[in-house]
Design a protein around this motif. Structure first.
Motif, mmCIF file in Angstrom:
data_model
loop_
_atom_site.group_PDB
_atom_site.id
_atom_site.type_symbol
_atom_site.label_atom_id
_atom_site.label_comp_id
_atom_site.label_asym_id
_atom_site.label_seq_id
_atom_site.Cartn_x
_atom_site.Cartn_y
_atom_site.Cartn_z
ATOM 1 N N MET A 187 46.518 37.640 35.384
ATOM 2 C CA MET A 187 45.544 36.848 36.141
ATOM 3 C C MET A 187 45.981 36.708 37.595
ATOM 4 S SD MET A 187 44.392 33.981 33.424
ATOM 5 C CE MET A 187 43.149 33.334 34.534
ATOM 6 N N ALA A 188 47.300 36.546 37.798
ATOM 7 C CA ALA A 188 47.806 36.446 39.165
ATOM 8 C C ALA A 188 47.501 37.723 39.934
ATOM 9 C CB ALA A 188 49.313 36.180 39.139
ATOM 10 N N SER A 189 47.717 38.882 39.303
ATOM 11 C CA SER A 189 47.481 40.114 40.059
ATOM 12 C C SER A 189 45.989 40.368 40.259
ATOM 13 C CB SER A 189 48.209 41.313 39.442
ATOM 14 O OG SER A 189 47.630 41.670 38.234
ATOM 15 N N ALA A 190 45.148 39.912 39.325
ATOM 16 C CA ALA A 190 43.698 40.059 39.524
ATOM 17 C C ALA A 190 43.220 39.174 40.684
ATOM 18 C CB ALA A 190 42.948 39.719 38.239
ATOM 19 N N LEU A 191 43.791 37.966 40.809
ATOM 20 C CA LEU A 191 43.437 37.094 41.943
ATOM 21 C C LEU A 191 43.883 37.729 43.261
ATOM 22 C CD1 LEU A 191 44.295 33.507 40.594
ATOM 23 C CD2 LEU A 191 42.021 34.366 41.167
ATOM 24 N N ASN A 207 40.617 38.275 26.153
ATOM 25 C CA ASN A 207 42.066 38.253 26.345
ATOM 26 C C ASN A 207 42.394 38.334 27.842
ATOM 27 O OD1 ASN A 207 44.773 39.055 26.621
ATOM 28 N ND2 ASN A 207 44.766 39.930 24.568
ATOM 29 N N SER A 208 43.060 37.288 28.356
ATOM 30 C CA SER A 208 43.347 37.240 29.795
ATOM 31 C C SER A 208 44.778 37.658 30.098
ATOM 32 C CB SER A 208 43.108 35.821 30.330
ATOM 33 O OG SER A 208 43.998 34.896 29.711
ATOM 34 N N SER A 209 45.509 38.159 29.093
ATOM 35 C CA SER A 209 46.926 38.481 29.287
ATOM 36 C C SER A 209 47.150 39.876 29.840
ATOM 37 C CB SER A 209 47.679 38.363 27.964
ATOM 38 O OG SER A 209 47.518 37.067 27.462
ATOM 39 N N ALA A 210 46.079 40.656 30.032
ATOM 40 C CA ALA A 210 46.256 41.998 30.586
ATOM 41 C C ALA A 210 45.211 42.264 31.659
ATOM 42 C CB ALA A 210 46.153 43.052 29.481
ATOM 43 N N THR A 211 45.608 43.064 32.644
ATOM 44 C CA THR A 211 44.666 43.517 33.676
ATOM 45 C C THR A 211 43.776 44.597 33.065
ATOM 46 O OG1 THR A 211 46.224 45.219 34.338
ATOM 47 C CG2 THR A 211 46.322 43.128 35.542
ATOM 48 N N ARG A 212 42.792 45.030 33.839
ATOM 49 C CA ARG A 212 41.968 46.161 33.407
ATOM 50 C C ARG A 212 42.837 47.364 33.070
ATOM 51 N NH1 ARG A 212 36.658 47.331 37.051
ATOM 52 N NH2 ARG A 212 35.318 46.985 35.244
ATOM 53 N N ALA A 213 43.812 47.645 33.955
ATOM 54 C CA ALA A 213 44.695 48.799 33.741
ATOM 55 C C ALA A 213 45.481 48.621 32.449
ATOM 56 C CB ALA A 213 45.644 48.959 34.922
#
Ligand SMILES: [Mg+2]
Length: 330
Positions: free
Chosen positions: A139-143, A67-73
């Motif tokens: 995904m934007a914030s992970a980049l 699931n790529s819709s959430a960050t680790r947090a």
């Protein structure tokens, strides 16, 4: 052959056999959707089972989600909300609860950085590097966190009219990254295809899951459906970050001291979770609370096709709650 067959036996485990399996295992890798939760709801007994494991000395737990819709947090918050007490997070504790979570939003930038490093070794002088992102806020914030500049990103793409105008392309874009995007559109496809016409532009996607099971019986199209459209339009195949690619497990191995031969992969999907386990040489445990059924697993086991055999799990239980009685007497 006998060794590989036993890795794909679909064996139903009694409590004593489960206990022995857990004694032989230090690190448990859990998929989330269909294993720990379904949509917004925890699956019955999941939190109690995970907490019992987390309390057991010597056992470590990681969550591997496509699931790529959430960050680790975001994933860590959801686990906590559903009652899972992740290790770390205390005042005098350096251990970060997010460390337990490996999602594709977190792993995709690592994949791009590695690919970029390999490219740079072959380049005489360094060129600027940007990504065209089709994906979520997460995904934007992970980049951003990884220091990778991008164009595109969450939200609708500029409409190019009809017939579509030639899109203005950023000459620094060297990769197209696709993840789950609820604003996926024809305009985004036109732009991505224009970038991908350059064979030197990399094509990377988070995962291939065709659908996403929600609470009740609802199923919605997943990233794999968007990817199929873009692969068709570009006539190219994307490199995959998430399961069944081995990359997510490699991310765990890179960041954590984990004995590879004492890991177990637990999941609900044959074509992602179980296949990743197989490709990493791990024993696998299928739970029947998600997408794949026992009949499908047995059909893979009994197939003469070597590629299909790889989808058959080593062990099968109904749900991760079945682990609880075995953990109690470890
Ligand atoms: Mg799943």
């Amino acid at each position: 052959m006998s060794m590989s067959r036993s890795l794909h036996a679909c064996e139903r485990l009694s409590v004593p056999a489960l206990r022995q399996l857990l004694r032989d295992t230090d690190t448990l890798l859990f998929d989330c959707d269909g294993v720990v939760w379904r949509g917004a709801d925890a699956l019955p007994g999941a939190a109690a089972t995970l907490n019992a494991l987390l309390r057991t000395p010597g056992k470590r737990v990681f969550f591997l989600t496509n699931n790529s819709s959430a960050t680790r947090a975001g994933h860590a918050d959801k686990l906590r909300r559903l009652g899972v007490r992740l290790p770390g997070g205390g005042d005098d504790d350096d251990d970060d609860p997010q460390r337990s979570v490996y999602g594709t939003a977190h792993c995709a930038p690592l994949f791009l950085l590695l690919q970029r490093q390999q490219e740079q070794q072959q380049e005489e002088k360094q060129r600027p590097y940007k990504v065209y992102l089709i994906g979520s806020e997460a995904m934007a914030s992970a980049l951003e966190e990884a220091g990778i500049p991008f164009v595109g990103g969450p939200g609708p793409e500029v409409d190019l009219g009809w017939p579509p105008e030639k899109p203005e392309l950023d000459p620094d874009v060297r990769a197209v990254l696709l993840g789950f995007d609820r604003h996926f559109s024809y305009a985004k496809m036109v732009r991505a295809v224009a970038y991908l016409r350059d064979p030197a532009c990399a094509f990377v996607a988070t995962n291939t899951d065709t659908c996403l099971p929600l609470e009740g019986d609802r199923v919605i199209p997943g990233t794999g459906s968007l990817l199929a459209a873009l692969e068709c339009a570009s006539q190219r195949k994307a490199a995959i970050v998430g399961k069944p690619s081995e990359f997510m497990f490699e991310c765990v191995l890179r960041a954590e001291k984990v004995a590879r031969e004492r890991c177990l992969m637990v999941g609900d999907r044959l074509d992602t979770d179980i296949l990743m386990g197989t490709q990493c040489g791990l024993p696998t445990l299928l739970v029947l609370t998600g997408v794949s059924t026992l009949a499908e697993a047995q059909a893979c086991r009994d197939s003469n096709d070597h590629e299909r055999q790889k989808l058959a799990p080593t062990y099968v239980i109904d749900s991760i709650a079945d682990l609880l009685p075995a953990i109690d007497e470890l």
